[in-house]
Design an enzyme around this catalytic site. Structure first.
Site, PDB file in Angstrom:
ATOM      1  N   ASP A  35       0.820  -1.321  -0.052  1.00 46.95           N
ATOM      2  CA  ASP A  35      -0.116   0.051  -0.031  1.00 46.95           C
ATOM      3  C   ASP A  35       0.758   1.342   0.166  1.00 46.95           C
ATOM      4  O   ASP A  35       1.337   1.784   1.162  1.00 46.95           O
ATOM      5  CB  ASP A  35      -0.923   0.065   1.250  1.00 46.95           C
ATOM      6  CG  ASP A  35      -1.714   1.123   1.370  1.00 46.95           C
ATOM      7  OD1 ASP A  35      -2.307   1.480   2.575  1.00 46.95           O
ATOM      8  OD2 ASP A  35      -1.833   1.811   0.564  1.00 46.95           O
ATOM      9  N   ASP A 219      -1.616   5.710  -5.276  1.00 48.95           N
ATOM     10  CA  ASP A 219      -1.827   5.094  -4.003  1.00 48.95           C
ATOM     11  C   ASP A 219      -2.495   3.612  -4.399  1.00 48.95           C
ATOM     12  O   ASP A 219      -3.550   3.334  -4.810  1.00 48.95           O
ATOM     13  CB  ASP A 219      -2.959   5.788  -3.260  1.00 48.95           C
ATOM     14  CG  ASP A 219      -3.490   5.061  -1.811  1.00 48.95           C
ATOM     15  OD1 ASP A 219      -4.126   5.405  -1.316  1.00 48.95           O
ATOM     16  OD2 ASP A 219      -2.643   3.921  -1.738  1.00 48.95           O
TER      17      ASP A 219
HETATM   18  C1  LIG Z   1     -10.065   4.354   0.592  1.00 54.21           C
HETATM   19  C2  LIG Z   1      -8.657   4.089   1.422  1.00 54.21           C
HETATM   20  N1  LIG Z   1      -7.997   5.270   1.084  1.00 54.21           N
HETATM   21  C3  LIG Z   1      -8.074   6.139   2.110  1.00 54.21           C
HETATM   22  O1  LIG Z   1      -8.521   6.172   3.094  1.00 54.21           O
HETATM   23  C4  LIG Z   1      -7.231   7.443   1.728  1.00 54.21           C
HETATM   24  C5  LIG Z   1      -7.307   8.906   2.029  1.00 54.21           C
HETATM   25  C6  LIG Z   1      -8.511   9.354   2.132  1.00 54.21           C
HETATM   26  C7  LIG Z   1      -8.722  10.301   2.893  1.00 54.21           C
HETATM   27  C8  LIG Z   1      -9.968  10.797   3.207  1.00 54.21           C
HETATM   28  C9  LIG Z   1     -11.079  10.416   2.778  1.00 54.21           C
HETATM   29  C10 LIG Z   1     -11.078   8.990   1.872  1.00 54.21           C
HETATM   30  C11 LIG Z   1      -9.805   8.666   1.599  1.00 54.21           C
HETATM   31  C12 LIG Z   1      -6.432   9.508   1.710  1.00 54.21           C
HETATM   32  S1  LIG Z   1      -4.971   8.719   1.345  1.00 54.21           S
HETATM   33  C13 LIG Z   1      -5.695   6.994   1.301  1.00 54.21           C
HETATM   34  N2  LIG Z   1      -5.072   5.987   1.159  1.00 54.21           N
HETATM   35  C14 LIG Z   1      -4.832   5.019   2.139  1.00 54.21           C
HETATM   36  O2  LIG Z   1      -5.392   4.921   3.203  1.00 54.21           O
HETATM   37  C15 LIG Z   1      -4.359   3.808   1.545  1.00 54.21           C
HETATM   38  N3  LIG Z   1      -4.482   2.684   2.525  1.00 54.21           N
HETATM   39  C16 LIG Z   1      -6.025   2.102   2.313  1.00 54.21           C
HETATM   40  C17 LIG Z   1      -5.857   1.082   3.629  1.00 54.21           C
HETATM   41  C18 LIG Z   1      -7.139   0.225   3.296  1.00 54.21           C
HETATM   42  C19 LIG Z   1      -8.278   0.872   4.014  1.00 54.21           C
HETATM   43  N4  LIG Z   1      -9.664   0.043   3.740  1.00 54.21           N
HETATM   44  C20 LIG Z   1      -9.099  -0.999   3.159  1.00 54.21           C
HETATM   45  C21 LIG Z   1      -9.733  -2.035   2.587  1.00 54.21           C
HETATM   46  C22 LIG Z   1      -9.368  -3.066   1.576  1.00 54.21           C
HETATM   47  C23 LIG Z   1      -7.845  -2.797   1.472  1.00 54.21           C
HETATM   48  C24 LIG Z   1      -7.080  -1.600   1.943  1.00 54.21           C
HETATM   49  C25 LIG Z   1      -7.760  -0.996   2.702  1.00 54.21           C
END
Ligand SMILES: CCNC(=O)c1c(-c2ccccc2)csc1NC(=O)CNCCc1c[nH]c2ccccc12
Length: 330
Positions: A35, A219
């Site tokens: 990730d 990402d």
């Molecule tokens: C939808 C997931 N992505 C995020 O929340 C995110 C945000 C983000 C910030 C505010 C609102 C929505 C998203 C910024 S950077 C970013 N990127 C990450 O956080 C990357 N890691 C995601 C890990 C992750 C969260 N839920 C999952 C479910 C399955 C596989 C991986 C995951």
């Protein structure tokens, strides 16, 4: 040193990709989501309450002769989609695709949110963002890439994610068999810790390219492509019956609609996302309404170039000083 490992989609719509890793002695194999949008390496473990474990493989530090508790250290992470986890920390030997890091910080979950419990094929995450984002306290820990870097033939890792198929992650080398033409690099701004860079613009279908600097993060841990509302509305204006649904929390359209392609620019290069990648999924198995792989970033505060975009290219994450990111067609 170098390594190469598979990136396997965990379901039929590529919601996430997992990679086999081994932890400890004798090696325990887990399937983790590499990730680039976060910097914590955390796993389901023998310390995770059994009520929160549903089919995941777990890491049991007490079964590893090389595990060491990092005493007094804890971690807690919350992702933007509301999911999260927290726990304690061990160090142990950690290998991806033949590349080993001795005493890698492995964050063992004492609690995971329900959305992780429900992802039965995902045993944890390997954060490949910048180590500044790591949540371990009182002392933050280094990512697998930062630990491996001094021994890598080249200070890079690459992502070759595929649509409804298994791709790969390589560490320490760039495999010229995995792309065509040249790699176009662009500058990365590593604060606050994401792989942040700009697109040089976009086009919808056969429309004219709109030059415009669009800053966001590449990402691998986010499924979809999130861009400014103006771009997203221009895209769905070309889709019969599309609407931005409050109920479904984004753009939906009749599954039978013909979708245009979406092209993004990296400097002078152009990468086209096929329409099929943007016809992401039916909103329910029997529905004729589909949810888009391109959505608005207006609620997020950040543009996210997630898997829907990244799987249209071969991507080089370069840990050189200054860091940079490269894209090539494949
Ligand atoms: C939808 C997931 N992505 C995020 O929340 C995110 C945000 C983000 C910030 C505010 C609102 C929505 C998203 C910024 S950077 C970013 N990127 C990450 O956080 C990357 N890691 C995601 C890990 C992750 C969260 N839920 C999952 C479910 C399955 C596989 C991986 C995951």
């Amino acid at each position: 040193d170098k390594g190469s490992a598979a990136a396997i989609p965990i379901n039929e719509v590529d919601i996430a990709y997992v990679t086999p890793v081994t932890i400890g002695t004798p090696p325990q194999t887990l399937m983790l989501d590499l990730d680039t949008g976060s910097s914590d390496l955390w796993v389901f473990s023998s310390l995770t309450p059994s009520t929160q474990v549903r089919g995941q493989e777990i890491y049991t530090p007490t079964k590893s002769s090389t595990s060491k508790l990092l005493s007094g250290h804890t971690w807690s992470i919350r992702y933007g989609d509301g999911s999260g986890s927290r726990g304690s920390v061990y160090t142990d030997n950690f290998t991806i695709g033949g590349l080993e890091v001795r005493s890698q910080a492995v964050q063992t979950a004492l609690e995971v949110s329900s959305s992780f419990t429900q992802e039965q094929s995902l045993d944890g995450l390997v954060g490949l963002g910048f180590s500044t984002l790591n949540t371990v306290r009182p002392s933050s820990q280094l990512t697998f890439f930062d630990n491996a870097r001094p021994n890598l033939d080249e200070e890079v890792f690459t992502a070759d994610l595929k649509y409804h198929a298994t791709g790969s992650y390589d560490f320490g080398f760039i495999d010229s068999k995995k792309y065509t033409g040249n790699i176009t690099y662009t500058a990365v701004q590593q604060s606050p810790g994401y792989w942040t860079h700009s697109l040089s613009g976009y086009s919808v279908g056969s429309g004219a390219f709109q030059a415009s600097q669009i800053s966001g993060i590449s990402d691998t841990g986010t499924t979809l492509l999130y861009l400014p509302t103006a771009i997203v509305t221009a895209y769905y204006r070309q889709v019969q019956g599309a609407q931005n649904s409050q109920y479904y929390g984004g753009y939906v359209f009749p599954c039978s609609s013909t979708l245009p392609t979406f092209t993004f620019g990296i400097e002078g290069a152009r990468f086209t996302i096929p329409a099929s990648y943007i016809n992401y999924t039916r909103i329910s198995p029997t529905s004729t309404t589909c949810y888009g792989g391109l959505q608005s970033s207006s609620g997020l505060g950040i543009n996210i170039f997630g898997d829907v975009a990244l799987k249209a290219a071969f991507v080089v994450f370069s840990g050189t000083n200054p860091p940079r990111i490269g894209f090539a067609t494949k």
